[in-house]
Design an enzyme around this catalytic site. Sequence first.
Site, mmCIF file in Angstrom:
data_model
loop_
_atom_site.group_PDB
_atom_site.id
_atom_site.type_symbol
_atom_site.label_atom_id
_atom_site.label_comp_id
_atom_site.label_asym_id
_atom_site.label_seq_id
_atom_site.Cartn_x
_atom_site.Cartn_y
_atom_site.Cartn_z
ATOM 1 C CD GLU A 43 33.055 40.930 44.219
ATOM 2 O OE1 GLU A 43 32.250 40.240 43.302
ATOM 3 O OE2 GLU A 43 34.193 40.831 43.647
ATOM 4 C CG ASP A 82 37.243 42.886 48.321
ATOM 5 O OD1 ASP A 82 36.501 43.509 47.943
ATOM 6 O OD2 ASP A 82 36.932 41.677 48.407
HETATM 7 C C1 LIG Z 1 35.197 37.010 35.111
HETATM 8 C C2 LIG Z 1 35.618 37.966 33.921
HETATM 9 C C3 LIG Z 1 34.963 37.650 32.441
HETATM 10 C C4 LIG Z 1 35.503 39.120 32.050
HETATM 11 C C5 LIG Z 1 34.735 38.599 30.266
HETATM 12 C C6 LIG Z 1 34.584 39.859 29.959
HETATM 13 C C7 LIG Z 1 34.145 40.522 29.146
HETATM 14 C C8 LIG Z 1 34.479 41.544 30.457
HETATM 15 C C9 LIG Z 1 33.491 42.676 30.772
HETATM 16 C C10 LIG Z 1 33.063 42.973 32.298
HETATM 17 C C11 LIG Z 1 33.488 42.898 33.459
HETATM 18 C C12 LIG Z 1 33.425 41.630 34.194
HETATM 19 C C13 LIG Z 1 33.669 41.943 36.032
HETATM 20 C C14 LIG Z 1 32.921 41.043 36.776
HETATM 21 C C15 LIG Z 1 33.019 41.338 38.019
HETATM 22 C C16 LIG Z 1 33.307 39.972 38.887
HETATM 23 C C17 LIG Z 1 33.394 40.913 40.407
HETATM 24 C C18 LIG Z 1 34.109 38.521 41.219
HETATM 25 O O1 LIG Z 1 34.692 38.476 40.726
HETATM 26 N N1 LIG Z 1 33.290 38.568 41.325
HETATM 27 C C19 LIG Z 1 33.535 36.615 42.246
HETATM 28 C C20 LIG Z 1 32.240 36.765 43.421
HETATM 29 C C21 LIG Z 1 32.684 35.214 44.262
HETATM 30 C C22 LIG Z 1 33.994 35.261 45.068
HETATM 31 N N2 LIG Z 1 33.181 33.965 45.131
HETATM 32 C C23 LIG Z 1 32.457 33.614 44.915
HETATM 33 C C24 LIG Z 1 32.418 31.657 44.762
HETATM 34 C C25 LIG Z 1 31.349 31.850 43.277
HETATM 35 C C26 LIG Z 1 30.516 33.008 43.521
HETATM 36 C C27 LIG Z 1 31.546 33.748 43.021
HETATM 37 C C28 LIG Z 1 31.843 34.291 43.230
HETATM 38 C C29 LIG Z 1 33.035 36.279 41.386
HETATM 39 O O2 LIG Z 1 32.095 35.969 40.626
HETATM 40 O O3 LIG Z 1 33.796 34.991 41.308
#
Ligand SMILES: CCCCCCCC/C=C\CCCCCCCC(=O)N[C@@H](Cc1c[nH]c2ccccc12)C(=O)O
Length: 536
Positions: free
Chosen positions: A224, A159
């Site tokens: 996710e 997703d």
């Molecule tokens: C967010 C990116 C930061 C980038 C930093 C730079 C380095 C990049 C390296 C690695 C990649 C990071 C990958 C991050 C994965 C994130 C997955 C994601 O977006 N998950 C959501 C889950 C979520 C959805 N709604 C909520 C509400 C409250 C908490 C979590 C979530 C997220 O974290 O937002």
Amino acid sequence: MNVLEWPSQSPDLNPIENLWKDLKTAVHKRSPSNLTELELFCKEEWAKMSVSRCANLVESYPKRFAAVIAAKGGSTKYYFMLYEYLCTLDFSVFYFLKIMIIRVMYHFAFTSQLSVTSFPTVFSSSKVKHELVANYSHLFWVQGSRPELQPYMLLAHTDVVPASEDDAWEVPPFSGDEKDGFIYGRGTMDDKGSVMGILAALEYILMKGYTPQRGFYIGLGHDEEVHGLNGAVNIVRLLKERGVKLLFVLDEGSAILDGILKGLDGPAALIATSEKGATVLKLSVSMPPSHASMPPRETTIGILAAAVKRLEENPMKRLFGLGPEGGMFEHLAHKFRFPLNFVMSNLWLFAPLIARIMERNETTNAFVRTTTAVTMFNAGVKENVIASYAEAFVNMRIHSAQTLKEVHSVQRWSTVGDPRVKIEVVYGFDPLPISPYDETSFGFQIIKKTVLDMFPSMIVAPGMCIANTDSRHFKDLSSSIYRFTPAIYKPGDAQRFHGINERTSRENYEGMVQFFFRLFQNCDIKKLPDVSLDHN
Ligand SMILES: CCCCCCCC/C=C\CCCCCCCC(=O)N[C@@H](Cc1c[nH]c2ccccc12)C(=O)O
């Protein structure tokens, strides 16, 4: 990539029809008196629709599908239930909703079919067992030749967050077009790149006739971005019922950073051993509505805006060095330029100074503290009515040295600091435990070896995931949870996550396939490689 036909427009098969019914009923109850109100009420009622209602509708899809097949494509009871509403709908007003849901449907159509034709060996091999979980998530079990070896698990998700073509993307966000060596599109970084990388690597290794010794699972979640409550949570439930314990889990959440950490020479592969906690708070203010010509001294909007401003002006305290990010920077210290190398090697002394430098940049600030992001603000129904209700949503990511409870009490008592602002907890969980990364930690060392096989001079260090991943639901199945994608990110790439021009380079995509291809084989080695964290 196998592009499927658009899903059927049959009303029996389109959950949008049920949502339109809900919307119409809700808007009708509020009796809009003009077009402005109609539009406003539609938007407000749409915003109130619950995720679970949508999920239930989507989950009923297989039943509808079976009913349509049984009726040989003809009408079913679902059609008649919706018919009267369909007749009365004004398609122009609801057009934007329709487009939105068609996109969701298209996504589900894609994920539930998951390119059987793109990965024929995966889907036909006797070594691979594939099952759908909660209708749209995928669980693969790849059988190993030595059942006594403890299995591991790879995670990714299909997703994505929404993307709008109005947002000045260089190529349309759902085209998957390639430009100047980059594949553009929503999900290329988060997280369809991993999905395709894992499956392509599995396809190749099976085609090559390699039989893994250690069995492994692959879990591809479908929700996710809305907490994984149907996908990951049900995969975990199934595995628990089957008595599975995992040697390690590998998910998205960190990567190879090149030039993102200022002062660090060259790229560094950061294998995240933990992730921050999170909470979503809803702040709201209510008072009786009144005429705009006689405004009260303070309005719901003014009171709430002031509370939100206080939150933004008073960030949570600096905690840099007190969580796993301390270990991360100490491991990287020798790769920083002078004098940062000296400073980073002595965090016990310099942590407060480094924190002040790191907090100036939004990506590095996330390592310093619990972050506070006001993500939604809704208020007002009419330009000449004092709003009776205002609400704001605050998304916080909790530093490992803090707890959910502590964050809630700080917000309630110190920062919001106004009893007229009601604070409700929508969602929350503590920071995740820190997974082991010493020389005997199989998962960490195998991931590290695989990175070094591909990039022999790469610095590899334990890292910290500043966002949240599906892997947090797996903590009862393994104490070794790692978050790492073998993609190289450069300055500016962090903003592409959930932003515009999300893309992956051809090299990153190839690297992803290679990484998993090697990882499958490395997990069969008998003895851990003799590498320590300081030897690279
Ligand atoms: C967010 C990116 C930061 C980038 C930093 C730079 C380095 C990049 C390296 C690695 C990649 C990071 C990958 C991050 C994965 C994130 C997955 C994601 O977006 N998950 C959501 C889950 C979520 C959805 N709604 C909520 C509400 C409250 C908490 C979590 C979530 C997220 O974290 O937002």
